[in-house]
Write an enzyme that holds these catalytic residues in place. Sequence first.
Site, PDB file in Angstrom:
ATOM      1  N   GLN A 140       7.727 -35.464 107.821  1.00 26.85           N
ATOM      2  CA  GLN A 140       6.927 -35.808 108.997  1.00 26.85           C
ATOM      3  C   GLN A 140       6.170 -37.116 108.810  1.00 26.85           C
ATOM      4  O   GLN A 140       5.570 -37.637 109.761  1.00 26.85           O
ATOM      5  CB  GLN A 140       5.935 -34.689 109.310  1.00 26.85           C
ATOM      6  CG  GLN A 140       4.824 -34.533 108.289  1.00 26.85           C
ATOM      7  CD  GLN A 140       3.933 -33.348 108.558  1.00 26.85           C
ATOM      8  OE1 GLN A 140       4.303 -32.204 108.326  1.00 26.85           O
ATOM      9  NE2 GLN A 140       2.732 -33.620 109.059  1.00 26.85           N
TER      10      GLN A 140
ATOM     11  N   CYS B 248       3.506 -31.227 111.867  1.00 27.26           N
ATOM     12  CA  CYS B 248       3.974 -30.147 110.992  1.00 27.26           C
ATOM     13  C   CYS B 248       4.444 -28.930 111.772  1.00 27.26           C
ATOM     14  O   CYS B 248       5.451 -28.300 111.420  1.00 27.26           O
ATOM     15  CB  CYS B 248       2.869 -29.756 110.020  1.00 27.26           C
ATOM     16  SG  CYS B 248       1.333 -29.213 110.824  1.00 27.26           S
TER      17      CYS B 248
ATOM     18  N   HIS C  11      -2.347 -26.809 108.656  1.00 31.09           N
ATOM     19  CA  HIS C  11      -0.960 -27.207 108.418  1.00 31.09           C
ATOM     20  C   HIS C  11      -0.043 -26.029 108.696  1.00 31.09           C
ATOM     21  O   HIS C  11      -0.426 -24.869 108.514  1.00 31.09           O
ATOM     22  CB  HIS C  11      -0.805 -27.664 106.964  1.00 31.09           C
ATOM     23  CG  HIS C  11       0.482 -28.360 106.654  1.00 31.09           C
ATOM     24  ND1 HIS C  11       1.000 -29.385 107.425  1.00 31.09           N
ATOM     25  CD2 HIS C  11       1.386 -28.187 105.636  1.00 31.09           C
ATOM     26  CE1 HIS C  11       2.139 -29.824 106.892  1.00 31.09           C
ATOM     27  NE2 HIS C  11       2.400 -29.095 105.813  1.00 31.09           N
TER      28      HIS C  11
ATOM     29  N   ASN D  67       8.233 -27.356 102.936  1.00 32.47           N
ATOM     30  CA  ASN D  67       7.256 -28.262 103.525  1.00 32.47           C
ATOM     31  C   ASN D  67       7.998 -29.353 104.290  1.00 32.47           C
ATOM     32  O   ASN D  67       9.231 -29.376 104.339  1.00 32.47           O
ATOM     33  CB  ASN D  67       6.372 -28.859 102.430  1.00 32.47           C
ATOM     34  CG  ASN D  67       5.005 -29.271 102.933  1.00 32.47           C
ATOM     35  OD1 ASN D  67       4.796 -29.476 104.111  1.00 32.47           O
ATOM     36  ND2 ASN D  67       4.061 -29.400 102.017  1.00 32.47           N
TER      37      ASN D  67
END
Length: 447
Positions: free
Chosen positions: A67, A73, A372, A393
Site C-alpha cells: 500500500q 490497508c 490498521h 500485511n
Amino acid sequence: MSTTISPISPDFSAHHAEQFRADVVGKIVQNAVSAQGADAVSLDRDVINRLDDSTSERLDAWPVTNQKHSGRCWEFAGLNVLRARMIKELNVEDFAFSQNFVAFHDKLEKANHILVRAIETADQPLEDEDVRDVLQPIGDGGYWTQFLDLIKKYGIVPQWAMPDTESAGNTDQMNRALSTVLRRAIGSIRSTKNVDSTDVPDDVAAKQDEIRLATMADIWRILAIHLGTPPTEFSWQYRDKDKAFHTEGTMTPLEFAHKYVPANIYDYVALTHDPREEHPVGHRYVIDHTPFMEGGTPYTHVTAAIDDLKSTAIETIRSGEPVWFSCDVSQQFDRQSGIWDAQLHNYEALYGVGMSIAKADRLRLHESSATHAMALVGVDLVDGQPKRWRVENSWGDEVGTKGFFTMDDSWFEEYVFQVIVAPERLTEAQRQANTEEPIVLPHWDVF
C-alpha cells in the site's frame, strides 16, 4: 469552587537534572536511546528468538502487496481475502485486484458524503463538533462494510486494468487538493443562507445542491489526474497453472464482480472485542454518520469475547479462507522482523516509569484504537489452542518474512479488535444480536 494554580517552579528541571547525572543506569540508557532509538533498545531478544514463523495451519502461497505511503490497508485486506478465493477458483499461480480502482471510488463517495453533511450542518456554528468533523481533511481510512459497498456499486477489476499510480501510494498531495476544494465548497454552501434573505428554503436547497454537483465534477477531475481514469470495461483472459488458456471476452467492472465475488460475502459480520464495561458483550452497535457512501450500508458490529474472535478466525482459516481483521498495529511491534508480542518491548524498564494501561482503559483514554487492517492467513494450534498467527500485511516484501508477519497470541488478546466472519460461524446469541436495533456510537469513539 476555586482552583489552585500549580506552576512548575523555575528550579524543577535543574533539580531533576542534578539527580539524573548521578543515575548511572539512566545515563547508560540515555546514551543507548540517543544512538539507536527507544524501540531498538527496549526489544526483548528472548521474545524475538522464540517466535518463529511456522504455523500448523497456513493458506498463503502468493506474494504480498504494498500500500506504500497510504492508508488503504482496509482495501488491501479486503481484496486479499477475495484474492485467495480467486487464485483457487482460477487455478492460477497468482492474481491481484486493482486497489487503485477501489480507492478512486472511495474518495469520490467520501467527498460526496462530506458535502451532504455540510448541507445538513449549514445552519450550525463553525465551532459545533459536527461541523468541525466535516471540515477535517479527507482521509484514506475505512471499514469492511465500506469496502463491500464500493464493490457492490462499482465492481472490481484486475490490477493491470487500473494499476497504482505514484499518487495512489503517496496520497498526501492528492488529499490536500481534495480537502481544499471541499472546504471551499463548504464555505459556499454555508454562505447560501446569507446571500439573499428573500430566498425560500427550496431555493436555498437548490443552490446548495448545485454547489455539491459542481464540486463533485471538480473532485472527479482531481482524482483522475492523480489516480488515472477508471475503466468502464476490459478484456478478460488468463492462463491457469495447467497452461490452459481462458478467455471471457469484454467485461464491465460490475460484471467481473458479479462473476467472481461470492454473494454470501455481503452478509459477513464484524465481531468486535470492546472490553469497556459500558459496551457489554452481545450487543449490536452502529457508528454515527456512516455510511461514507450516501445510500450505502451503516457500519455495524456485534461485541464479543476475545475468545470468540479467535475461535471464528480459526474456523475460517481451517476452511481455507483468510480473515480480515483490525488492530492497533504499532503497539509492541518490530517492523523489520515482522513480530508482534504483548511483551516485545519493555518500556517500563527502559524509562524506569510505570506505563501499563488495561485494554479497556486504553480505549477509554484513546491510547489505543483500530489503526490498521490486515488478513490472517495462518494459525499455529497446540492442543487446539492458538499460540501464534500468520498475518498477510500490505507493506511490501522487504519487512517481516517476505512481507508476512508473526503475531503471538498474547498480542491478539491485547491489540486485536475486530474480525470479519461468515454468519454461519456466529453463535446463536451473536446471530440474534445482529438482528437487533443497533446502539449508536458517536463518530469520535475509537471504533
